[in-house]
Write a protein that holds these residues in place. Structure first.
Motif, PDB file in Angstrom:
ATOM      1  N   THR A  85       0.817  -1.217   0.000  1.00 60.76           N
ATOM      2  CA  THR A  85       0.000   0.000   0.000  1.00 60.76           C
ATOM      3  C   THR A  85       0.852   1.269   0.000  1.00 60.76           C
ATOM      4  O   THR A  85       0.319   2.373  -0.093  1.00 60.76           O
ATOM      5  N   ALA A  86       2.168   1.106   0.101  1.00 61.82           N
ATOM      6  CA  ALA A  86       3.055   2.271   0.140  1.00 61.82           C
ATOM      7  C   ALA A  86       3.113   2.939  -1.232  1.00 61.82           C
ATOM      8  O   ALA A  86       3.023   2.264  -2.261  1.00 61.82           O
ATOM      9  N   PRO A  87       3.284   4.262  -1.253  1.00 60.26           N
ATOM     10  CA  PRO A  87       3.403   4.960  -2.539  1.00 60.26           C
ATOM     11  C   PRO A  87       4.618   4.468  -3.329  1.00 60.26           C
ATOM     12  O   PRO A  87       5.716   4.311  -2.776  1.00 60.26           O
ATOM     13  N   PHE A  88       4.388   4.215  -4.606  1.00 63.30           N
ATOM     14  CA  PHE A  88       5.415   3.649  -5.492  1.00 63.30           C
ATOM     15  C   PHE A  88       6.731   4.431  -5.415  1.00 63.30           C
ATOM     16  O   PHE A  88       7.795   3.852  -5.226  1.00 63.30           O
ATOM     17  N   ARG A  89       6.654   5.741  -5.571  1.00 63.55           N
ATOM     18  CA  ARG A  89       7.857   6.580  -5.588  1.00 63.55           C
ATOM     19  C   ARG A  89       8.634   6.468  -4.280  1.00 63.55           C
ATOM     20  O   ARG A  89       9.861   6.372  -4.281  1.00 63.55           O
ATOM     21  N   VAL A  90       7.927   6.439  -3.173  1.00 64.82           N
ATOM     22  CA  VAL A  90       8.564   6.333  -1.857  1.00 64.82           C
ATOM     23  C   VAL A  90       9.284   4.989  -1.724  1.00 64.82           C
ATOM     24  O   VAL A  90      10.418   4.925  -1.236  1.00 64.82           O
ATOM     25  N   VAL A  91       8.645   3.930  -2.177  1.00 65.98           N
ATOM     26  CA  VAL A  91       9.254   2.601  -2.114  1.00 65.98           C
ATOM     27  C   VAL A  91      10.552   2.576  -2.908  1.00 65.98           C
ATOM     28  O   VAL A  91      11.593   2.133  -2.419  1.00 65.98           O
ATOM     29  N   VAL A  92      10.513   3.051  -4.141  1.00 66.23           N
ATOM     30  CA  VAL A  92      11.706   3.050  -4.994  1.00 66.23           C
ATOM     31  C   VAL A  92      12.813   3.895  -4.362  1.00 66.23           C
ATOM     32  O   VAL A  92      13.970   3.458  -4.284  1.00 66.23           O
ATOM     33  N   GLU A  93      12.471   5.084  -3.891  1.00 66.64           N
ATOM     34  CA  GLU A  93      13.479   5.951  -3.277  1.00 66.64           C
ATOM     35  C   GLU A  93      14.085   5.326  -2.030  1.00 66.64           C
ATOM     36  O   GLU A  93      15.303   5.387  -1.833  1.00 66.64           O
ATOM     37  N   ASP A  94      13.265   4.703  -1.196  1.00 68.83           N
ATOM     38  CA  ASP A  94      13.782   4.066   0.025  1.00 68.83           C
ATOM     39  C   ASP A  94      14.698   2.895  -0.302  1.00 68.83           C
ATOM     40  O   ASP A  94      15.758   2.732   0.306  1.00 68.83           O
ATOM     41  N   ILE A  95      14.305   2.082  -1.263  1.00 71.56           N
ATOM     42  CA  ILE A  95      15.155   0.941  -1.643  1.00 71.56           C
ATOM     43  C   ILE A  95      16.481   1.437  -2.210  1.00 71.56           C
ATOM     44  O   ILE A  95      17.551   0.938  -1.841  1.00 71.56           O
ATOM     45  N   LEU A  96      16.428   2.418  -3.104  1.00 67.23           N
ATOM     46  CA  LEU A  96      17.669   2.959  -3.672  1.00 67.23           C
ATOM     47  C   LEU A  96      18.563   3.553  -2.587  1.00 67.23           C
ATOM     48  O   LEU A  96      19.786   3.356  -2.612  1.00 67.23           O
ATOM     49  N   LEU A  97      17.974   4.247  -1.634  1.00 67.96           N
ATOM     50  CA  LEU A  97      18.751   4.813  -0.534  1.00 67.96           C
ATOM     51  C   LEU A  97      19.427   3.708   0.276  1.00 67.96           C
ATOM     52  O   LEU A  97      20.629   3.784   0.575  1.00 67.96           O
ATOM     53  N   LEU A  98      18.682   2.676   0.613  1.00 65.11           N
ATOM     54  CA  LEU A  98      19.259   1.585   1.385  1.00 65.11           C
ATOM     55  C   LEU A  98      20.352   0.850   0.615  1.00 65.11           C
ATOM     56  O   LEU A  98      21.367   0.460   1.197  1.00 65.11           O
ATOM     57  N   ILE A  99      20.172   0.683  -0.671  1.00 68.37           N
ATOM     58  CA  ILE A  99      21.196   0.035  -1.493  1.00 68.37           C
ATOM     59  C   ILE A  99      22.479   0.859  -1.501  1.00 68.37           C
ATOM     60  O   ILE A  99      23.580   0.338  -1.331  1.00 68.37           O
ATOM     61  N   GLU A 100      22.329   2.150  -1.701  1.00 69.08           N
ATOM     62  CA  GLU A 100      23.484   3.044  -1.805  1.00 69.08           C
ATOM     63  C   GLU A 100      24.201   3.258  -0.469  1.00 69.08           C
ATOM     64  O   GLU A 100      25.412   3.397  -0.428  1.00 69.08           O
ATOM     65  N   ALA A 101      23.438   3.307   0.612  1.00 71.11           N
ATOM     66  CA  ALA A 101      24.015   3.709   1.896  1.00 71.11           C
ATOM     67  C   ALA A 101      24.360   2.532   2.811  1.00 71.11           C
ATOM     68  O   ALA A 101      24.778   2.750   3.938  1.00 71.11           O
ATOM     69  N   SER A 102      24.202   1.308   2.341  1.00 70.39           N
ATOM     70  CA  SER A 102      24.412   0.143   3.199  1.00 70.39           C
ATOM     71  C   SER A 102      25.729  -0.555   2.903  1.00 70.39           C
ATOM     72  O   SER A 102      26.174  -0.613   1.763  1.00 70.39           O
ATOM     73  N   TYR A 103      26.307  -1.107   3.958  1.00 68.17           N
ATOM     74  CA  TYR A 103      27.471  -1.979   3.833  1.00 68.17           C
ATOM     75  C   TYR A 103      26.967  -3.393   3.589  1.00 68.17           C
ATOM     76  O   TYR A 103      25.862  -3.746   4.018  1.00 68.17           O
ATOM     77  N   PRO A 104      27.761  -4.256   2.953  1.00 67.71           N
ATOM     78  CA  PRO A 104      27.285  -5.592   2.601  1.00 67.71           C
ATOM     79  C   PRO A 104      26.706  -6.404   3.765  1.00 67.71           C
ATOM     80  O   PRO A 104      25.695  -7.072   3.606  1.00 67.71           O
ATOM     81  N   ASN A 105      27.284  -6.382   4.936  1.00 64.69           N
ATOM     82  CA  ASN A 105      26.797  -7.214   6.046  1.00 64.69           C
ATOM     83  C   ASN A 105      26.004  -6.423   7.083  1.00 64.69           C
ATOM     84  O   ASN A 105      25.703  -6.940   8.153  1.00 64.69           O
ATOM     85  N   GLU A 106      25.675  -5.212   6.772  1.00 65.47           N
ATOM     86  CA  GLU A 106      25.030  -4.323   7.736  1.00 65.47           C
ATOM     87  C   GLU A 106      23.662  -4.824   8.207  1.00 65.47           C
ATOM     88  O   GLU A 106      23.260  -4.578   9.343  1.00 65.47           O
ATOM     89  N   TRP A 107      22.949  -5.526   7.371  1.00 64.53           N
ATOM     90  CA  TRP A 107      21.584  -5.933   7.686  1.00 64.53           C
ATOM     91  C   TRP A 107      21.487  -7.397   8.109  1.00 64.53           C
ATOM     92  O   TRP A 107      20.395  -7.950   8.191  1.00 64.53           O
ATOM     93  N   GLU A 108      22.598  -8.029   8.385  1.00 64.13           N
ATOM     94  CA  GLU A 108      22.622  -9.432   8.805  1.00 64.13           C
ATOM     95  C   GLU A 108      21.619  -9.663   9.944  1.00 64.13           C
ATOM     96  O   GLU A 108      21.640  -8.971  10.956  1.00 64.13           O
ATOM     97  N   GLY A 109      20.735 -10.624   9.731  1.00 64.30           N
ATOM     98  CA  GLY A 109      19.783 -11.019  10.752  1.00 64.30           C
ATOM     99  C   GLY A 109      18.657 -10.032  11.012  1.00 64.30           C
ATOM    100  O   GLY A 109      17.936 -10.174  11.993  1.00 64.30           O
ATOM    101  N   GLN A 110      18.483  -9.055  10.127  1.00 64.52           N
ATOM    102  CA  GLN A 110      17.470  -8.022  10.377  1.00 64.52           C
ATOM    103  C   GLN A 110      16.342  -8.070   9.348  1.00 64.52           C
ATOM    104  O   GLN A 110      16.559  -8.407   8.191  1.00 64.52           O
TER     105      GLN A 110
END
Length: 116
Positions: A85-110
């Motif tokens: 139900t999330a707005p399309f643009r917000v979803v894309v922007e959030d995913i791109l932000l997380l991809i760009e700003a994350s380290y490879p193992n940063e989200w382990e187990g989360q």
């Protein structure tokens, strides 16, 4: 950059938009890995073996299985649960932000929910 996988029910419009913005994304669809129709634990096992972060819309069962993996001490690179139900643009922007700003193992187990 995060290595990603999307489950079978993931919105292909979101996937295409992500690839349009970042053609170099390392992203696999579960069905392209030969896992069409696979159960959540099998998908999570494949993602763990491939060391891929999973994108899913499945708010009902995938988080439960992901938390069980973590509770059992098994490798789980991470899961982003995208609300349909999330707005399309917000979803894309959030995913791109997380991809760009994350380290490879940063989200382990989360397990994280989008929108943020």
């Amino acid at each position: 950059m995060l290595r990603l996988a999307v489950d079978e029910d993931f919105d292909n419009d979101i996937l295409r938009t992500l690839l349009r913005h970042k053609p170099e994304l390392d992203i696999w669809r579960i069905q392209d890995a030969g896992l069409a129709g696979a159960k959540d634990p099998t998908i999570l096992e494949w993602a763990a073996q491939a060391d891929r972060f999973l994108l899913t819309h499945d708010v009902n069962t995938m988080p439960k299985h992901a938390y069980e993996r973590v509770a059992n001490g098994r490798h789980m690179p991470g899961v982003f649960v995208i609300r349909q139900t999330a707005p399309f643009r917000v979803v894309v922007e959030d995913i791109l932000l997380l991809i760009e700003a994350s380290y490879p193992n940063e989200w382990e187990g989360q397990i994280r929910y989008i929108p943020l």
